[in-house]
Design a protein around this motif. Structure first.
Motif, PDB file in Angstrom:
ATOM      1  N   LEU A 165     -27.825 -27.941 -31.632  1.00  0.00           N
ATOM      2  CA  LEU A 165     -27.745 -28.632 -30.571  1.00  0.00           C
ATOM      3  C   LEU A 165     -26.058 -28.864 -30.360  1.00  0.00           C
ATOM      4  O   LEU A 165     -25.778 -28.610 -29.077  1.00  0.00           O
ATOM      5  CB  LEU A 165     -28.141 -29.986 -30.581  1.00  0.00           C
ATOM      6  CG  LEU A 165     -27.972 -31.005 -29.662  1.00  0.00           C
ATOM      7  CD1 LEU A 165     -28.793 -30.213 -28.211  1.00  0.00           C
ATOM      8  CD2 LEU A 165     -28.508 -32.517 -30.067  1.00  0.00           C
ATOM      9  N   ILE A 200     -32.455 -25.915 -32.892  1.00  0.00           N
ATOM     10  CA  ILE A 200     -33.342 -26.119 -31.777  1.00  0.00           C
ATOM     11  C   ILE A 200     -34.721 -25.636 -32.127  1.00  0.00           C
ATOM     12  O   ILE A 200     -35.726 -26.201 -31.736  1.00  0.00           O
ATOM     13  CB  ILE A 200     -32.657 -25.202 -30.394  1.00  0.00           C
ATOM     14  CG1 ILE A 200     -31.367 -25.708 -30.048  1.00  0.00           C
ATOM     15  CG2 ILE A 200     -33.840 -25.474 -29.414  1.00  0.00           C
ATOM     16  CD1 ILE A 200     -31.022 -27.115 -29.584  1.00  0.00           C
ATOM     17  N   LEU A 240     -33.525 -36.412 -34.499  1.00  0.00           N
ATOM     18  CA  LEU A 240     -32.417 -35.085 -33.653  1.00  0.00           C
ATOM     19  C   LEU A 240     -31.124 -35.624 -33.807  1.00  0.00           C
ATOM     20  O   LEU A 240     -30.637 -36.697 -33.812  1.00  0.00           O
ATOM     21  CB  LEU A 240     -32.793 -35.369 -32.233  1.00  0.00           C
ATOM     22  CG  LEU A 240     -31.868 -34.267 -31.407  1.00  0.00           C
ATOM     23  CD1 LEU A 240     -32.272 -32.938 -31.599  1.00  0.00           C
ATOM     24  CD2 LEU A 240     -31.971 -34.559 -29.799  1.00  0.00           C
ATOM     25  N   MET A 271     -37.457 -26.644 -18.545  1.00  0.00           N
ATOM     26  CA  MET A 271     -37.551 -27.711 -19.301  1.00  0.00           C
ATOM     27  C   MET A 271     -38.262 -28.947 -18.439  1.00  0.00           C
ATOM     28  O   MET A 271     -38.826 -29.983 -19.131  1.00  0.00           O
ATOM     29  CB  MET A 271     -36.476 -28.346 -19.978  1.00  0.00           C
ATOM     30  CG  MET A 271     -36.251 -27.180 -21.218  1.00  0.00           C
ATOM     31  SD  MET A 271     -34.532 -27.862 -21.936  1.00  0.00           S
ATOM     32  CE  MET A 271     -35.072 -29.562 -22.530  1.00  0.00           C
ATOM     33  N   PHE A 273     -38.099 -27.876 -31.946  1.00  0.00           N
ATOM     34  CA  PHE A 273     -39.472 -27.721 -30.977  1.00  0.00           C
ATOM     35  C   PHE A 273     -40.516 -27.563 -31.902  1.00  0.00           C
ATOM     36  O   PHE A 273     -41.631 -27.847 -31.435  1.00  0.00           O
ATOM     37  CB  PHE A 273     -39.070 -26.340 -30.325  1.00  0.00           C
ATOM     38  CG  PHE A 273     -38.375 -26.623 -28.874  1.00  0.00           C
ATOM     39  CD1 PHE A 273     -39.219 -26.230 -27.727  1.00  0.00           C
ATOM     40  CD2 PHE A 273     -37.298 -26.903 -28.980  1.00  0.00           C
ATOM     41  CE1 PHE A 273     -38.483 -26.450 -26.593  1.00  0.00           C
ATOM     42  CE2 PHE A 273     -36.519 -27.088 -27.670  1.00  0.00           C
ATOM     43  CZ  PHE A 273     -37.164 -26.802 -26.361  1.00  0.00           C
ATOM     44  N   ILE A 301     -32.308 -32.154 -24.194  1.00  0.00           N
ATOM     45  CA  ILE A 301     -32.794 -32.203 -25.451  1.00  0.00           C
ATOM     46  C   ILE A 301     -32.855 -33.637 -25.863  1.00  0.00           C
ATOM     47  O   ILE A 301     -33.865 -34.055 -26.365  1.00  0.00           O
ATOM     48  CB  ILE A 301     -32.333 -31.263 -26.370  1.00  0.00           C
ATOM     49  CG1 ILE A 301     -32.430 -29.884 -25.928  1.00  0.00           C
ATOM     50  CG2 ILE A 301     -32.411 -31.502 -27.705  1.00  0.00           C
ATOM     51  CD1 ILE A 301     -34.005 -29.351 -26.200  1.00  0.00           C
TER      52      ILE A 301
END
Length: 243
Positions: free
Chosen positions: A152, A56, A50, A216, A60, A23
C-alpha cells in the motif's frame, strides 16, 4: 522533458493516491460490513487489518476468504430456513412468546421474538441478493491486475505527525521509514504495471492504474449499499423491539 510526459506523471501519481484512499475505504467498508454481519448472524468473522506496509495481494486474498466464509454461513442459515420456512419460524416464535409472556413480560418477549426473526431474514436477503458472491467475483477480477505484488505504501504515504510531548527515547523507538523519491515511486509503479516495452511507459502506466481505480468503484458502491440496507434492517428491528 515534454509537458505531456509531465502530465502523465501527474496522472500516474494522482491515480496512485486515489488507489491508496480507495483501499482504505474498502477496508473500512468491509470491516463495517463484517461487524453488521456478525451482529445479525451471530458469527465471529475477524475484521481486516490494513497497514501501509500491507501487500495488496494479501489484502485482497483475505477479503475474498472473508466473503467465502460469510457465504458459507449465509448458505447454511438459508438451507436451515428452507427446512423450516420463515412463516413457520414466525409462528413458532409467536407461540413461544405467548408461553413466555406470563413470566417475562410482553416487552422483553417481543424483543426476544424479533431477534429470532431477524437472523433468518438477513440470511434470506443475503442469499437472494447474491451480494457476497458479487463482491467475491469483483475482487477476484481485480486480482488479475498486475499491481498485486506492491504494498500500500508504494502508492502513497500519509505524512506522520509527531505526537506532541513525545520524549526523545519514544521518538527513537519507532524507526523512520526510508525516504522514497517521487522518481523511485514512479519507477516502481511502472515496473509493476509492466510498461517497460511501451513507447510511452508513463502514459500507459497512468492509463492502467486509472482503469484499476475505476474498476474498484462498483465494489465500493455495492458495499456501501449493503451496509446501508443492513443498518436499515437492524434499525427497523430495534425500533419494533422498543415498542
Amino acid at each position: 522533458m515534454s509537458s505531456q510526459s509531465e502530465k502523465d506523471k501527474e496522472r500516474l501519481m494522482q491515480a496512485a493516491k486515489v488507489f491508496f484512499f480507495h483501499i482504505q475505504d474498502l477496508a473500512s467498508f468491509i470491516n463495517k460490513f463484517v461487524e453488521l454481519f456478525n451482529l445479525t448472524m451471530k458469527t465471529q468473522i475477524l475484521p481486516m487489518d490494513l497497514k501501509e506496509d500491507s501487500c495488496i495481494k494479501d489484502f485482497f486474498e483475505q477479503m475474498i476468504k472473508n466473503f467465502k466464509e460469510m457465504q458459507v454461513m449465509a448458505d447454511a442459515k438459508h438451507k436451515q430456513m428452507q427446512k423450516e420456512p420463515l412463516c413457520s419460524k414466525v409462528v413458532t416464535t409467536l407461540t413461544s412468546a405467548v408461553e413466555k409472556c406470563a413470566t417475562m413480560g410482553p416487552q422483553n418477549t417481543a424483543k426476544d421474538m424479533l431477534k429470532n426473526i431477524q437472523n433468518p431474514a438477513v440470511a434470506s436477503v443475503m442469499n437472494s441478493s447474491h451480494i457476497l458472491g458479487s463482491l467475491e467475483s469483483s475482487l477476484s477480477l481485480l486480482m488479475q491486475f498486475p499491481i498485486m505484488g506492491l504494498r500500500l505504501s508504494d502508492f502513497h504515504r500519509e505524512e506522520t505527525k509527531e505526537q506532541p510531548g513525545a520524549t526523545t527515547s519514544e521518538k527513537s523507538v519507532s524507526p523512520e521509514r526510508p525516504k522514497i523519491t517521487p522518481e523511485d515511486a514512479l519507477k516502481k509503479l511502472q515496473d509493476a504495471l509492466r510498461t517497460e516495452n511501451a513507447n510511452k511507459p508513463v502514459e500507459v502506466a497512468a492509463d492502467e492504474l486509472e482503469q484499476f481505480v475505476k474498476a474498484m468503484e462498483p465494489t465500493l458502491q455495492v458495499l456501501q449499499k449493503a451496509i446501508k440496507a443492513m443498518e436499515g434492517d437492524i434499525s427497523a428491528f430495534k425500533e419494533a423491539g422498543a415498542k
